[in-house]
Design a protein around this motif. Structure first.
Motif, PDB file in Angstrom:
ATOM      1  N   MET A   1      29.666  65.370  21.693  1.00 38.17           N
ATOM      2  CA  MET A   1      29.509  66.632  21.419  1.00 38.17           C
ATOM      3  C   MET A   1      30.863  67.068  21.050  1.00 38.17           C
ATOM      4  SD  MET A   1      28.412  69.111  24.599  1.00 38.17           S
ATOM      5  CE  MET A   1      29.345  70.327  25.028  1.00 38.17           C
ATOM      6  N   SER A   2      30.985  68.086  20.058  1.00 44.15           N
ATOM      7  CA  SER A   2      32.252  68.941  19.732  1.00 44.15           C
ATOM      8  C   SER A   2      32.021  70.441  20.156  1.00 44.15           C
ATOM      9  CB  SER A   2      32.364  68.971  18.314  1.00 44.15           C
ATOM     10  OG  SER A   2      31.436  69.539  17.657  1.00 44.15           O
ATOM     11  N   SER A 102      30.794  67.790  33.093  1.00 43.83           N
ATOM     12  CA  SER A 102      29.888  67.245  32.226  1.00 43.83           C
ATOM     13  C   SER A 102      30.795  66.442  31.126  1.00 43.83           C
ATOM     14  CB  SER A 102      29.273  68.447  31.367  1.00 43.83           C
ATOM     15  OG  SER A 102      28.389  69.193  32.215  1.00 43.83           O
ATOM     16  N   LEU A 103      31.217  65.255  31.966  1.00 45.17           N
ATOM     17  CA  LEU A 103      32.091  64.493  30.932  1.00 45.17           C
ATOM     18  C   LEU A 103      31.307  63.449  29.921  1.00 45.17           C
ATOM     19  CD1 LEU A 103      34.306  63.297  33.950  1.00 45.17           C
ATOM     20  CD2 LEU A 103      35.046  64.658  32.223  1.00 45.17           C
ATOM     21  N   THR A 104      31.965  63.277  28.862  1.00 42.45           N
ATOM     22  CA  THR A 104      30.891  62.509  27.802  1.00 42.45           C
ATOM     23  C   THR A 104      31.133  60.887  28.374  1.00 42.45           C
ATOM     24  OG1 THR A 104      31.836  63.919  26.172  1.00 42.45           O
ATOM     25  CG2 THR A 104      31.066  61.751  25.489  1.00 42.45           C
ATOM     26  N   ASN A 139      35.894  55.873  32.141  1.00 42.98           N
ATOM     27  CA  ASN A 139      36.031  54.596  31.693  1.00 42.98           C
ATOM     28  C   ASN A 139      36.696  53.386  32.735  1.00 42.98           C
ATOM     29  OD1 ASN A 139      35.745  56.294  29.431  1.00 42.98           O
ATOM     30  ND2 ASN A 139      36.985  55.116  27.983  1.00 42.98           N
ATOM     31  N   GLY A 140      35.822  53.196  33.516  1.00 33.51           N
ATOM     32  CA  GLY A 140      36.055  52.112  34.387  1.00 33.51           C
ATOM     33  C   GLY A 140      37.093  52.494  35.399  1.00 33.51           C
ATOM     34  N   LEU A 168      37.817  65.546  28.059  1.00 34.58           N
ATOM     35  CA  LEU A 168      38.859  64.448  28.197  1.00 34.58           C
ATOM     36  C   LEU A 168      38.009  63.107  27.625  1.00 34.58           C
ATOM     37  CD1 LEU A 168      39.983  64.703  31.836  1.00 34.58           C
ATOM     38  CD2 LEU A 168      41.414  64.979  29.687  1.00 34.58           C
ATOM     39  N   LYS A 169      38.760  62.356  26.877  1.00 33.78           N
ATOM     40  CA  LYS A 169      38.159  61.043  25.972  1.00 33.78           C
ATOM     41  C   LYS A 169      39.334  60.002  26.504  1.00 33.78           C
ATOM     42  CE  LYS A 169      34.883  62.947  22.782  1.00 33.78           C
ATOM     43  NZ  LYS A 169      34.900  64.115  23.700  1.00 33.78           N
ATOM     44  N   VAL A 170      39.202  58.852  26.720  1.00 38.08           N
ATOM     45  CA  VAL A 170      39.923  57.807  27.137  1.00 38.08           C
ATOM     46  C   VAL A 170      39.612  56.639  26.002  1.00 38.08           C
ATOM     47  CG1 VAL A 170      40.898  56.013  28.444  1.00 38.08           C
ATOM     48  CG2 VAL A 170      40.361  58.399  29.183  1.00 38.08           C
ATOM     49  N   LYS A 171      40.583  56.079  25.219  1.00 38.60           N
ATOM     50  CA  LYS A 171      40.514  55.090  24.175  1.00 38.60           C
ATOM     51  C   LYS A 171      41.420  53.896  24.813  1.00 38.60           C
ATOM     52  CE  LYS A 171      40.566  53.556  19.499  1.00 38.60           C
ATOM     53  NZ  LYS A 171      41.020  53.816  18.141  1.00 38.60           N
TER      54      LYS A 171
END
Length: 176
Positions: A1-2, A102-104, A139-140, A168-171
């Protein structure tokens, strides 16, 4: 979602863990730095997100690398409620006002409290009427402790901080 209104994006390298990205609207700043143990070992990452200009709001987020089992969504919810107990007595709400992020990629909760001693008073710089405390699980094995500060619980600044956390996004390093 942007989130089309977000104009500022920032990415931070988190040692060997990967990259975290966060988005914020114009008028906000994002600073980050690695969190180290006393012996210099990387523990996680600290982010400070602030509104600029006349409005007054601040978010502090500490992300911790964990080797423990990933806490369940219910465990995170219970932790936030337990931590929030210390603020209930001095608050206008007199109870935990639990909300969900509402985290992705992940989950988290926060409680908001209005400081009863500051209602109707003129605030000094870095004083805030509203405080939120929360926790997120990304992410884990990346857990985040969150503190949110603003002057109005239903104000634009507080809502914007929640949307920033939601962005927030983690790669991870091993992601392709």
């Amino acid at each position: 979602m942007s989130l089309p209104f977000f104009g500022l994006g920032a990415e931070f390298e988190m040692h060997s863990y990967g990259t975290i990205s966060v988005a914020a609207p114009d008028g906000w700043s994002i600073r980050g730095r690695e969190a180290l143990s006393p012996n210099g070992k990387p523990l996680g990452y600290n982010l400070v997100i602030r509104s600029r200009g006349e409005s007054s709001a601040k978010c502090m987020l500490t992300l911790i690398y964990s080797t423990n089992a990933v806490p369940s969504k219910e465990s995170v919810r219970q932790t936030v409620l337990r931590i929030g107990q210390q603020y209930v007595e001095g608050s206008v709400e007199r109870k935990e006002n639990l909300k969900e992020f509402s985290l992705t990629n992940g989950y988290g909760f926060y409680c908001m409290f209005t400081d009863a001693s500051l209602v109707g008073k003129r605030l000094q710089p870095d004083d805030y009427r509203v405080m939120g405390t929360g926790e997120i699980q990304l992410n884990g094995n990346l857990t985040g402790a969150i503190s949110l500060f603003a002057n109005e619980a239903e104000g634009d600044e507080f809502k914007t901080m929640v949307r920033i956390i939601d962005s927030l996004k983690v790669k991870s390093k091993d992601a392709k």
